[in-house]
Design a protein around this motif. Structure first.
Motif, PDB file in Angstrom:
ATOM      1  N   ILE A 241     -18.252  -6.158  -3.656  1.00  0.00           N
ATOM      2  CA  ILE A 241     -18.963  -5.007  -3.166  1.00  0.00           C
ATOM      3  C   ILE A 241     -18.351  -3.770  -3.799  1.00  0.00           C
ATOM      4  O   ILE A 241     -17.150  -3.611  -3.855  1.00  0.00           O
ATOM      5  CB  ILE A 241     -18.946  -4.946  -1.633  1.00  0.00           C
ATOM      6  N   LEU A 267      -2.733  -2.336  -5.018  1.00  0.00           N
ATOM      7  CA  LEU A 267      -3.169  -3.013  -3.801  1.00  0.00           C
ATOM      8  C   LEU A 267      -3.809  -2.048  -2.820  1.00  0.00           C
ATOM      9  O   LEU A 267      -4.659  -2.423  -2.029  1.00  0.00           O
ATOM     10  CB  LEU A 267      -1.977  -3.680  -3.117  1.00  0.00           C
ATOM     11  N   PRO A 271      -7.480  -4.742  -3.901  1.00  0.00           N
ATOM     12  CA  PRO A 271      -6.584  -5.865  -4.134  1.00  0.00           C
ATOM     13  C   PRO A 271      -6.939  -6.660  -5.387  1.00  0.00           C
ATOM     14  O   PRO A 271      -6.073  -7.277  -5.990  1.00  0.00           O
ATOM     15  CB  PRO A 271      -6.755  -6.744  -2.897  1.00  0.00           C
ATOM     16  N   HIS A 293     -11.705  -8.324   0.027  1.00  0.00           N
ATOM     17  CA  HIS A 293     -11.489  -7.504   1.216  1.00  0.00           C
ATOM     18  C   HIS A 293     -12.689  -6.624   1.518  1.00  0.00           C
ATOM     19  O   HIS A 293     -12.553  -5.420   1.676  1.00  0.00           O
ATOM     20  CB  HIS A 293     -10.241  -6.633   1.043  1.00  0.00           C
ATOM     21  N   LYS A 294     -13.858  -7.239   1.565  1.00  0.00           N
ATOM     22  CA  LYS A 294     -15.068  -6.448   1.755  1.00  0.00           C
ATOM     23  C   LYS A 294     -15.030  -5.660   3.050  1.00  0.00           C
ATOM     24  O   LYS A 294     -15.507  -4.534   3.124  1.00  0.00           O
ATOM     25  CB  LYS A 294     -16.299  -7.357   1.743  1.00  0.00           C
ATOM     26  N   GLY A 295     -14.440  -6.248   4.057  1.00  0.00           N
ATOM     27  CA  GLY A 295     -14.396  -5.568   5.353  1.00  0.00           C
ATOM     28  C   GLY A 295     -13.534  -4.317   5.342  1.00  0.00           C
ATOM     29  O   GLY A 295     -13.711  -3.431   6.166  1.00  0.00           O
ATOM     30  N   ASP A 296     -12.611  -4.267   4.402  1.00  0.00           N
ATOM     31  CA  ASP A 296     -11.685  -3.134   4.367  1.00  0.00           C
ATOM     32  C   ASP A 296     -12.121  -2.061   3.390  1.00  0.00           C
ATOM     33  O   ASP A 296     -11.341  -1.167   3.073  1.00  0.00           O
ATOM     34  CB  ASP A 296     -10.293  -3.622   3.957  1.00  0.00           C
ATOM     35  N   ILE A 297     -13.347  -2.153   2.922  1.00  0.00           N
ATOM     36  CA  ILE A 297     -13.732  -1.308   1.797  1.00  0.00           C
ATOM     37  C   ILE A 297     -13.561   0.182   2.090  1.00  0.00           C
ATOM     38  O   ILE A 297     -13.202   0.960   1.216  1.00  0.00           O
ATOM     39  CB  ILE A 297     -15.183  -1.628   1.352  1.00  0.00           C
ATOM     40  N   LYS A 298     -13.770   0.553   3.338  1.00  0.00           N
ATOM     41  CA  LYS A 298     -13.647   1.981   3.648  1.00  0.00           C
ATOM     42  C   LYS A 298     -12.205   2.452   3.565  1.00  0.00           C
ATOM     43  O   LYS A 298     -11.930   3.569   3.145  1.00  0.00           O
ATOM     44  CB  LYS A 298     -14.171   2.247   5.033  1.00  0.00           C
ATOM     45  N   LEU A 299     -11.311   1.580   3.965  1.00  0.00           N
ATOM     46  CA  LEU A 299      -9.897   1.934   3.849  1.00  0.00           C
ATOM     47  C   LEU A 299      -9.508   2.046   2.379  1.00  0.00           C
ATOM     48  O   LEU A 299      -8.754   2.924   1.984  1.00  0.00           O
ATOM     49  CB  LEU A 299      -9.034   0.872   4.520  1.00  0.00           C
ATOM     50  N   LEU A 300     -10.053   1.131   1.592  1.00  0.00           N
ATOM     51  CA  LEU A 300      -9.758   1.171   0.166  1.00  0.00           C
ATOM     52  C   LEU A 300     -10.285   2.467  -0.436  1.00  0.00           C
ATOM     53  O   LEU A 300      -9.636   3.105  -1.254  1.00  0.00           O
ATOM     54  CB  LEU A 300     -10.385  -0.028  -0.533  1.00  0.00           C
TER      55      LEU A 300
END
Lengths: 479, 258
Positions: A241, A267, A271, A293-300
């Motif tokens: 994504i 990272l 990642p 880590h699609k769920g963390d995309i906003k943090l990324l």
């Protein structure tokens, strides 16, 4: 994208490789190797060729007065180029696109060779990036692009501009442009029957009117969530994504991004991929991508903005985009008289995530094979014709895809590997090889001595970075 | 590997000093986070844009009034977009993010003058300092443009400093292993073929075996390494399989009617 160079030792020019390693067949079945040449180019050699020549002309002729009709679903670069080539080749072409001003979230970088190969006018390129900055997890930044010649650049464009230009060109060549939403299609009911494509026709109205179109073949160029692929059971692919924010930044900050694009690795920002700041017409696009880590995309994404820091301070986001990006081709890319091209087929490279060029190219190749198989629209086509396009595409670009996959696996693995990656990219030889292979889409042979030096250097970088990582882990435990 | 054994200035144990780091107190101040760097970052550096790290929760932030965001359009064709709604506030940090501080770190590089000990640069200390800086950055990833960017390149640390620091402590073990493996391989080759040790050295096959033994000792250091290597092989061919699917499908189904 950096360093397709690494592999240069292993991958010589296609021509050389072909001569030296005739047994390397890429992904092709052996018989198809021969069928890649045009029938008229050389005399008969071997059985494979003969079979092809016979087959091509054996396709049944269409009734007099009727030309082959092909529906191209999706009006992106792949669809646009396919439709143009088909129409020029005398095939009756219908291009169905849902949204004519669709502005696909996309980095929008094209290699230099695309401008020439697809005759793109200079004015659709918003920016010419000549400096590329890579920033490692420990904030080491390396300028790549110092080896670029004055007339070399990475073109940055807006997809809505490129897409509509290619569509218009297809229309000028004789393709029929339809503003419609593809719904589904039915297989031919029996011999002599045709595909029935169902779509909603809009033509500027809000409510669509269902229309059914009979066609001989279908090219699915409708992107990652392809309905054509679904309807032929082409199978699924893993996707990444990509998340991107378009921001307007103050003019004085924009100056920095005038000719520069930035790539962040680490990272914190992604990642398994990279994060970017790309200059657009009058703003920048800041984004990141990931598979794992699609769920963390906003943090990324937040981390990306954080890393860009002061350089985009005071930015106002006016648009947020997210899009799936295929990781590998679908299991089946051609079934009967239906072929997939572009993102629908899954032609996006690893490592760099580049897809526009390959989409356009696959669209054109597929169309060329249809034109050839149908002898300019006078005969029906078979799956064999479409498979010829697949064989050709795989043969031409498989090495590129594989090299980038290896690079991603080696250098995007972990923070130390990313660190080593950036360190390596400081090397002029790496930059030269990288840009040559990116801009011109051919794998150039390097000098063996330089390749050897590069290999040693790479291992050195990796070893050093991993040694430091061990030391960092110790700090975590003892302090 | 015997190459690495000759005596180098062996002070590596003395230089693993940790007490002299002025930022130690600072490091202790930030609680150590395990595993998730993302979580650590967003909570630590006080950007204030996300109160919580949960992605599912739509973070409607207070500052959004101050920073107008117009989400023009979301691509309808992907479902992800619906989930990943905008959190698009402007990048504004209220508290200045923590900055890496060390008196020896200046203008994006380590000031080697300050690492001088007895007239030579104490490379071990440089390695220590750099590891510490990277660790710190991993916990607090931040602005890449601070101090005009980092220019420190680990390649300026000479190779022998790395060898001394990272290889020598292990060299004893590896050398011992290689010697053992080599001895027994020579023994077995001798007992099976009757070729003596001296003759083996003239034999290409035996030389290859020796090379394999040394390489094996280097590559497989722990039992887990075998598993990892296996995984690596699978991983490296996975992409090929994904690409070949198109052609295999056809082969499996026999010749298609054409």
């Amino acid at each position: 994208m950096a360093a397709a160079a690494l592999s240069s030792a292993a991958t010589a020019t296609p021509a050389r490789r072909h001569a030296a390693l005739p047994s390397f067949a890429g992904l092709r079945r052996a018989p198809n190797a021969e069928s890649l040449q045009l029938p008229s180019s050389t005399g008969r050699r071997g059985r494979g060729r003969a079979a092809l020549t016979v087959r091509a002309s054996n396709n049944p002729k269409l009734p007099a007065g009727r030309r082959l009709r092909v529906a191209v679903i999706g009006g992106g670069p792949a669809g646009g180029c396919a439709a143009e080539t088909l129409a020029k080749g005398g095939v009756e072409t219908v291009l169905i696109e849902r949204k004519m001003d669709n502005c696909k979230p996309c980095g929008g970088a094209i290699p230099l060779c695309m401008v020439g190969e697809f005759d793109l006018p200079q004015d659709i390129i918003d920016r010419r990036v000549r400096k590329m900055k890579m920033i490692s997890p420990s904030n080491v930044s390396v300028d790549i692009g110092r080896t670029l010649k004055p007339d070399e650049y990475i073109g940055m464009l807006r997809r809505e501009v490129l897409d509509s230009y290619l569509r218009e060109r297809a229309e000028k060549s004789g393709a029929t442009l339809v503003n419609g939403l593809f719904l589904r299609m039915d297989k031919p009911a029996g011999p002599g029957e045709r595909y029935r494509v169902h779509y909603n026709k809009y033509d500027g109205r809000a409510v669509g009117e269902p229309v059914t179109l009979e066609v001989d073949a279908v090219i699915g160029a409708d992107g990652a969530n392809s309905r054509v692929a679904k309807s032929i059971g082409a199978g699924n692919y893993e996707f990444a994504i990509a998340f991107q924010e378009r921001m307007r930044i103050p003019a004085e900050k924009m100056e920095y991004y005038e000719e520069r694009a930035e790539m962040y690795v680490g990272l914190d920002v992604s990642p398994d991929f990279y994060a970017w700041v790309f200059p657009k017409s009058d703003h920048v696009a800041v984004g990141t991508g990931t598979v794992t880590h699609k769920g963390d995309i906003k943090l990324l994404q937040e981390a990306t903005r954080n890393r860009a820091g002061d350089k985009i301070d005071g930015a106002v986001t006016f648009r947020v985009e997210a899009h799936p990006i295929p990781e590998h081709p679908r299991p089946r890319r051609a079934v009967d008289q239906v072929a997939l091209v572009g993102d629908a087929a899954g032609y996006v490279t690893k490592c760099s995530g580049e897809g526009i060029y390959f989409a356009a190219k696959s669209g054109r190749m597929c169309a060329e094979e249809i034109v050839r198989g149908s002898e300019n629209g006078t005969r029906t086509i078979t799956e064999a014709d479409l498979r010829r396009y697949l064989a050709k595409f795989d043969k031409l670009y498989w090495p590129t895809y594989k090299v980038l996959d290896v690079l991603q696996k080696v250098f995007y693995r972990s923070n130390p590997a990313k660190e080593a990656f950036v360190e390596m990219c400081a090397d002029e030889y790496v930059q030269k090889m990288t840009f040559d292979s990116y801009l011109y889409k051919r794998v150039v042979p390097g000098t063996p001595l330089e390749d050897l030096k590069l290999a040693v250097k790479t291992i050195g970088c990796l070893v050093r970075a991993n040694a430091l990582r061990n030391e960092m882990n110790k700090i975590g435990i003892y302090s | 590997m015997a190459l690495f054994s000759p005596a180098l200035p062996s002070t590596f144990s003395a230089s693993c000093s940790k007490a002299q780091f002025p930022q130690k107190g600072r490091l202790a101040f930030f609680p150590k986070r395990s595993l998730s760097l993302f979580v650590a970052r967003s909570a630590d550096n006080g950007t204030g844009t996300t109160g919580s790290v949960a992605v599912e929760v739509n973070p409607e932030k207070k500052e959004e009034a101050a920073a107008p965001v117009a989400v023009e359009e979301k691509p309808e064709e992907n479902k992800e977009a619906a989930v990943l709604e905008s959190n698009g506030a402007t990048v504004k940090t209220e508290v200045p993010p923590p900055k890496f501080l060390d008196p020896r770190w200046a203008r994006g590089t380590w000031d080697l003058e300050q690492f001088r000990k007895d007239g030579t640069v104490d490379w071990d200390a440089v390695i220590d300092a750099e590891a510490r800086r990277r660790k710190w950055l991993e916990d607090h990833p931040g602005d890449s443009s601070v101090d005009g960017g980092v220019v420190f390149d680990t390649a300026i640390i000479p190779w022998w400093a790395w060898v001394k620091r990272f290889h020598l402590p292990e060299a004893e073990l590896l050398n011992g292993r290689a010697a053992m493996v080599g001895f027994f391989m020579a023994y077995f080759v001798d007992s099976l073929t009757g070729v003596g040790l001296v003759d083996q050295m003239n034999n290409f096959f035996c030389k290859t075996l020796l090379f394999v033994a040394v390489l094996g000792v280097l590559v497989i250091r722990k039992n887990e390494d075998v598993e990892n290597l296996k995984k690596l092989v699978d991983e490296s061919t996975f992409y090929d399989k994904q690409w070949q699917a198109t052609w295999q499908d056809e082969n499996a189904g026999g010749p298609r009617p054409e």
